[in-house]
Structures are given as C-alpha cells and as structure tokens.
Write a protein that holds these residues in place. Structure first.
Motif, short mmCIF file in Angstrom:
data_model
loop_
_atom_site.label_atom_id
_atom_site.label_comp_id
_atom_site.label_asym_id
_atom_site.label_seq_id
_atom_site.Cartn_x
_atom_site.Cartn_y
_atom_site.Cartn_z
N ARG A 225 -8.20 119.07 44.14
CA ARG A 225 -8.76 119.27 45.48
C ARG A 225 -7.65 119.36 46.53
O ARG A 225 -7.89 119.15 47.73
N GLY A 226 -6.43 119.63 46.07
CA GLY A 226 -5.33 119.88 47.00
C GLY A 226 -4.71 118.64 47.62
O GLY A 226 -4.10 118.72 48.69
N ILE A 227 -4.88 117.48 46.93
CA ILE A 227 -4.34 116.23 47.48
C ILE A 227 -3.46 115.54 46.44
O ILE A 227 -3.88 115.35 45.30
N LYS A 228 -2.24 115.17 46.85
CA LYS A 228 -1.37 114.38 45.96
C LYS A 228 -1.64 112.90 46.19
O LYS A 228 -1.63 112.44 47.34
N LEU A 229 -1.82 112.17 45.08
CA LEU A 229 -1.99 110.71 45.18
C LEU A 229 -0.60 110.08 45.07
O LEU A 229 -0.02 110.00 43.98
N ILE A 230 -0.08 109.64 46.19
CA ILE A 230 1.28 109.09 46.26
C ILE A 230 1.30 107.66 45.74
O ILE A 230 2.10 107.29 44.88
N ASP A 231 0.39 106.84 46.30
CA ASP A 231 0.24 105.45 45.85
C ASP A 231 -1.12 104.94 46.32
O ASP A 231 -1.80 105.60 47.10
N PHE A 232 -1.51 103.78 45.82
CA PHE A 232 -2.78 103.19 46.26
C PHE A 232 -2.81 101.71 45.91
O PHE A 232 -2.02 101.24 45.09
N LYS A 233 -3.74 101.01 46.56
CA LYS A 233 -3.88 99.57 46.36
C LYS A 233 -5.32 99.25 45.95
O LYS A 233 -6.26 99.78 46.56
N LEU A 234 -5.46 98.43 44.93
CA LEU A 234 -6.80 98.01 44.49
C LEU A 234 -6.94 96.49 44.57
O LEU A 234 -5.94 95.77 44.53
#
Ligand code: UDP
Length: 238
Positions: A172-181
C-alpha cells in the motif's frame, strides 16, 4: 464526538481512556485527539487522530487475527471507540526496527534511514518516572514477574507482527520503519496483543518519497500531521 460520560474510568492514558463496561472481561477504549511526545513534555492536539488511530488499529488487528496473532480487539462500535478484552498489561514496550530512526540513531549513531541487517528487537520498561528506559531480559526479570517462556512469546509475536504488517503496508505504498507493541494477559492467562498499532506507535514512511507519515511530524514540528494520518488510513482502506 465526545467521550462516554456515563461509564466509570478504569484508566486514563495520554492517547486513550479506558472505561469499564457491563462485562467485567471487556473494556471500552476511547481514542483521543490529544498528542504528547517526549514522555509528555510536548503536548498538543492532532485533529481527527482518535478516529484515524482507532480505524487503523482495527484494520491491522483484524489482519493479525486472521494470520494467527491473538489481539485484544472485539469490535469498533463508534468512530473513536473500541471494545477490547480486559488485559492485565505487562509493563513493557516491545519495539521492532527495520530501518534506523529515533532513539536507535541517537543511542548508537546509526544514521536515520539505514536499513538494519535484521529486524531488531528491543524492550523498554514502561515507567514515566524513569522515561521508559531500554532493558534486556536480565533487567526485566528483576523488574517484574514474567517467565522466560512468556518473554520469548512476546518477542516472537512482535517479530511475527513485523513479518505480517511490513509486506502488507509495502503493498500500500508505506514502509514500516519501526513500531512499538504492548501485551497483556486475558482472564485465562493467555497473552494477547494490546494497545494500538497506528501512526502514534509506528514509523511509517512513504515508499516512494520517504516522506514521514507518522507522529514524528508532530514530534519534529513538520506540519501537515492530520493530512498524513488520514492518508495512512486511506491507503489501508483502498
Ligand atoms: N514509541 C511509542 N511510544 C513510546 C516510545 C516509542 O509508540 O513511548 C514508538 C515510536 O513511535 C517508534 C518506535 O516506538 O515507532 C521506536 O521509538 P524510539 O525508541 O525510536 O523512540 P523515539 O525516537 O520516538 O523517542
């Protein structure tokens, strides 16, 4: 749209309020437009954020459920409201990074935008007074009662979330750089994914331009914050 007023508050956080419901095993989350950064030192409002984050979290949590990651999500009865399983939260922020940005760049001197050799897992101890310090497994066992097996489970679940959400977003044209869960135990002691998965808790960059589409726009006073939260939702709904 205003907060539910006839229900008792279980917990008020920076971005959401948790209300009791008639069912002791269910909680109503109300997503606010309030925005904070730097452990509450910077405060503001992102118009519509409560709606965008709730809707984005619903889409991603449903995707994760389909792929075998258990989440707290039950339903989204209103734009800013989500019904979730009551969880006993584990006071950890579990981060996975694909590309260096934010604190890893500051801490280790890896320039922002550097693709990491492997998805990199980090734990932070959720404690505002201590500014959420980074901790390792040894620290964690001194801070809380959690088995090695459960700690491994939440680490593995976070890496699995990355494997599911990263390609989904890229399409969908989005890079997932980082995330927090964040995770918690339900009434049966099962570990479920809690909290949210949204531009507040992830770094999203446009796949073509690397334009930031997340809370860094607020943290760094970049402007057009609402526009990009709306754009993330639009791409997920397309
Ligand atoms: N993050 C978050 N809540 C926090 C700290 C970080 O949701 O209290 C998210 C943040 O949005 C980013 C990831 O976790 O997607 C890694 O954040 P980092 O450690 O780089 O911290 P920051 O630079 O935001 O202080």
């Amino acid at each position: 749209m205003s907060e539910p007023t006839n229900q008792k508050i279980l917990h008020e956080g920076k971005a959401k309020v948790a209300f009791y419901t008639d069912d002791p095993n269910q909680v109503l989350l109300y997503y606010k437009d309030d925005a904070t950064a730097f452990n509450g030192k910077k405060k503001g409002t992102i118009e519509g954020k409560g709606y965008y984050n709730n809707a984005i979290t619903e889409i991603l949590f449903k995707l994760l459920e389909e792929k075998g990651v258990p989440t707290q999500f039950i339903s989204r009865p209103a734009e800013r409201e989500m019904i979730v399983h009551f969880l006993n939260m584990i006071p950890l922020e579990v981060v996975v990074r694909n590309v260096a940005a934010g604190s890893i760049s500051r801490r280790l001197g890896i320039p922002e935008g550097t693709v990491l050799k492997h998805p990199t897992l980090e734990f932070f101890y959720k404690d505002d007074d201590l500014d959420d310090p980074m901790v390792n497994e040894y620290h964690i066992h001194n801070l809380m009662d959690i088995s090695d097996a459960d700690l491994k489970t939440i680490g593995d679940m976070t890496l699995k979330v990355n494997e599911i959400v990263r390609p989904y977003l890229l399409e969908r044209g989005i890079k997932l750089i980082d995330f927090k869960l964040e995770f918690g135990y339900d009434k049966d002691g099962k570990i479920l994914l809690g909290d949210e998965l949204s531009p507040d808790s992830c770094r999203f960059w446009d796949a073509k331009t690397d334009e930031k589409m997340d809370k860094d726009r607020f943290r760094r006073d970049m402007g057009r914050v609402e526009e990009f939260y709306a754009e993330v939702l639009k791409r997920l709904q397309a």
